[in-house]
Every structure is written in structure tokens, then in C-alpha cells.
Design an enzyme around this catalytic site. Structure first.
Site, PDB file in Angstrom:
ATOM      1  CG  ASP A   8       2.771  -8.970   9.367  1.00 45.95           C
ATOM      2  OD1 ASP A   8       3.634  -8.599  10.195  1.00 45.95           O
ATOM      3  OD2 ASP A   8       3.067  -9.349   8.220  1.00 45.95           O
ATOM      4  CB  CYS A  66       4.157  -6.067   7.835  1.00 45.61           C
ATOM      5  SG  CYS A  66       4.973  -5.348   6.398  1.00 45.61           S
ATOM      6  CB  THR A  68       9.777  -5.439   4.880  1.00 43.62           C
ATOM      7  OG1 THR A  68       8.479  -5.569   4.270  1.00 43.62           O
ATOM      8  CG2 THR A  68      10.548  -6.739   4.745  1.00 43.62           C
ATOM      9  CG  HIS A  99       7.943  18.028   2.188  1.00 40.20           C
ATOM     10  ND1 HIS A  99       9.064  17.882   1.407  1.00 40.20           N
ATOM     11  CD2 HIS A  99       8.210  19.074   3.025  1.00 40.20           C
ATOM     12  CE1 HIS A  99       9.964  18.794   1.739  1.00 40.20           C
ATOM     13  NE2 HIS A  99       9.480  19.529   2.727  1.00 40.20           N
ATOM     14  CG  HIS A 135       4.692  20.757   0.641  1.00 40.12           C
ATOM     15  ND1 HIS A 135       5.497  19.974  -0.158  1.00 40.12           N
ATOM     16  CD2 HIS A 135       5.526  21.581   1.316  1.00 40.12           C
ATOM     17  CE1 HIS A 135       6.751  20.303   0.024  1.00 40.12           C
ATOM     18  NE2 HIS A 135       6.809  21.284   0.918  1.00 40.12           N
TER      19      HIS A 135
HETATM   20  C1  RB5 Z   1       5.358 -11.919   6.598  1.00 42.10           C
HETATM   21  O1  RB5 Z   1       6.133 -13.064   6.642  1.00 42.10           O
HETATM   22  C2  RB5 Z   1       6.042 -10.848   5.793  1.00 42.10           C
HETATM   23  O2  RB5 Z   1       5.930 -11.125   4.448  1.00 42.10           O
HETATM   24  C3  RB5 Z   1       5.427  -9.509   6.093  1.00 42.10           C
HETATM   25  O3  RB5 Z   1       5.536  -9.225   7.452  1.00 42.10           O
HETATM   26  C4  RB5 Z   1       6.031  -8.308   5.381  1.00 42.10           C
HETATM   27  O4  RB5 Z   1       7.401  -8.266   5.519  1.00 42.10           O
HETATM   28  C5  RB5 Z   1       5.596  -8.101   3.999  1.00 42.10           C
HETATM   29  O5  RB5 Z   1       5.907  -7.109   3.327  1.00 42.10           O
END
Ligand code: RB5
Length: 148
Positions: A8, A66, A68, A99, A135
Site C-alpha cells: 500500500d 504496508c 506496519t 517451520h 512441521h
Molecule cells: C495505512 O495508513 C496503514 O493503516 C497501513 O499501511 C497499515 O499500517 C495497516 O496495517
């Protein structure tokens, strides 16, 4: 071997860094499904695009990114046949292959520095699945959960 990558808007720079690492591996053909700019997009849509390549058999592996890594890994793991591992360290990256036979790697563009991310990608790519009874049994149980 084909690998599909997607991010993203929270990880477009990390996506380019990861692609540069993947270019070190001549056997890996990279399919980039976007996003390609900083305009906000919804990470579940990117997870769906990447994972469709894997569940269709067009790609063997995926990398989803993304801000996080959390949202996109949650979304990817809703898709049958996907074992997505959110890895912010090399040890987890290795274990997720050894694993869990993870077929998708997730990372966070707002969490990781580019240096650590590069090492995580190399570790993930280079670590084979153990393919041992223990596994395989556990992964079989994951598949059984999916089929309930
Ligand atoms: C986008 O702003 C953010 O929410 C996305 O990149 C991510 O961190 C979501 O888990």
C-alpha cells in the site's frame, strides 16, 4: 521461480528496496502489482491481488507490505492456501520458512529500516522448508482449520 510483490502507500519505498534485493537472485522473476504512488489505497485490495497470483499457481511466493505489515498480513491470512508471516527480524523470517513453509512474507515500511528489511528478505528467500514430519503435521492442521 515467480514472486509477486505488492504494497500500500505506506511502503512504496520499501517495495523498491525489496525489489533491488530480489534482483540479486537470477532465478526469481518479480511481478509487481503496485501500488506505484503515494495515493492512499486499501491494503486488503493489495493482499488480494498478490495472493490471487499464488492461489492460482502463477506465482510460488509473495511479499506484501504496508505501513506496519499488520493489516496486510491479516488480510492475506484470510485467503485459503496462504501462510503469510509478518517478520520484523531475520530469525522469524528463517523460522517462517523452515517451520511454517510461509508462502508470503509481510513487512512494515514504517517499522523497518531498509538495511534490516534487506537482510530479512535474503533470509526468507534462502531458507528452505524443513519438510519434516512434525512441521508437515502442523501445517496440515492449519489447512484443516481453513477447511472447517
Ligand atoms: C495505512 O495508513 C496503514 O493503516 C497501513 O499501511 C497499515 O499500517 C495497516 O496495517
Amino acid at each position: 521461480m515467480k514472486l509477486t510483490i505488492g504494497s500500500d502507500h505506506g511502503a512504496v519505498e520499501l517495495k523498491e528496496t525489496v525489489k533491488a534485493v530480489l534482483a540479486e537472485y537470477p532465478d526469481i522473476e518479480v511481478n509487481d502489482v503496485g501500488t506505484f504512488g503515494t495515493t492512499s489505497v486499501d491494503y486488503p485490495d493489495i493482499a488480494e491481488k498478490v495472493c490471487a497470483e499464488i492461489t492460482s499457481g502463477r506465482s510460488e511466493w509473495g511479499i506484501v507490505l504496508c505501513g506496519t505489515g499488520i493489516g496486510i498480513s491479516i488480510a492475506a491470512n484470510k485467503i485459503k492456501g496462504i501462510r503469510c508471516a509478518l517478520c520484523n527480524d531475520v530469525f522469524s523470517a528463517k523460522k517462517s520458512r523452515e517451520h511454517n513453509n510461509a508462502n508470503v512474507l509481510a513487512m512494515g515500511g514504517r517499522v523497518l529500516g531498509f538495511g534490516p528489511a534487506e537482510e530479512i528478505v535474503r533470509a526468507w528467500i534462502e531458507t528452505p522448508f524443513s519438510n519434516d514430519e512434525r512441521h508437515n503435521r502442523r501445517i496440515g492442521k492449519i489447512t484443516a482449520l481453513e477447511n472447517r
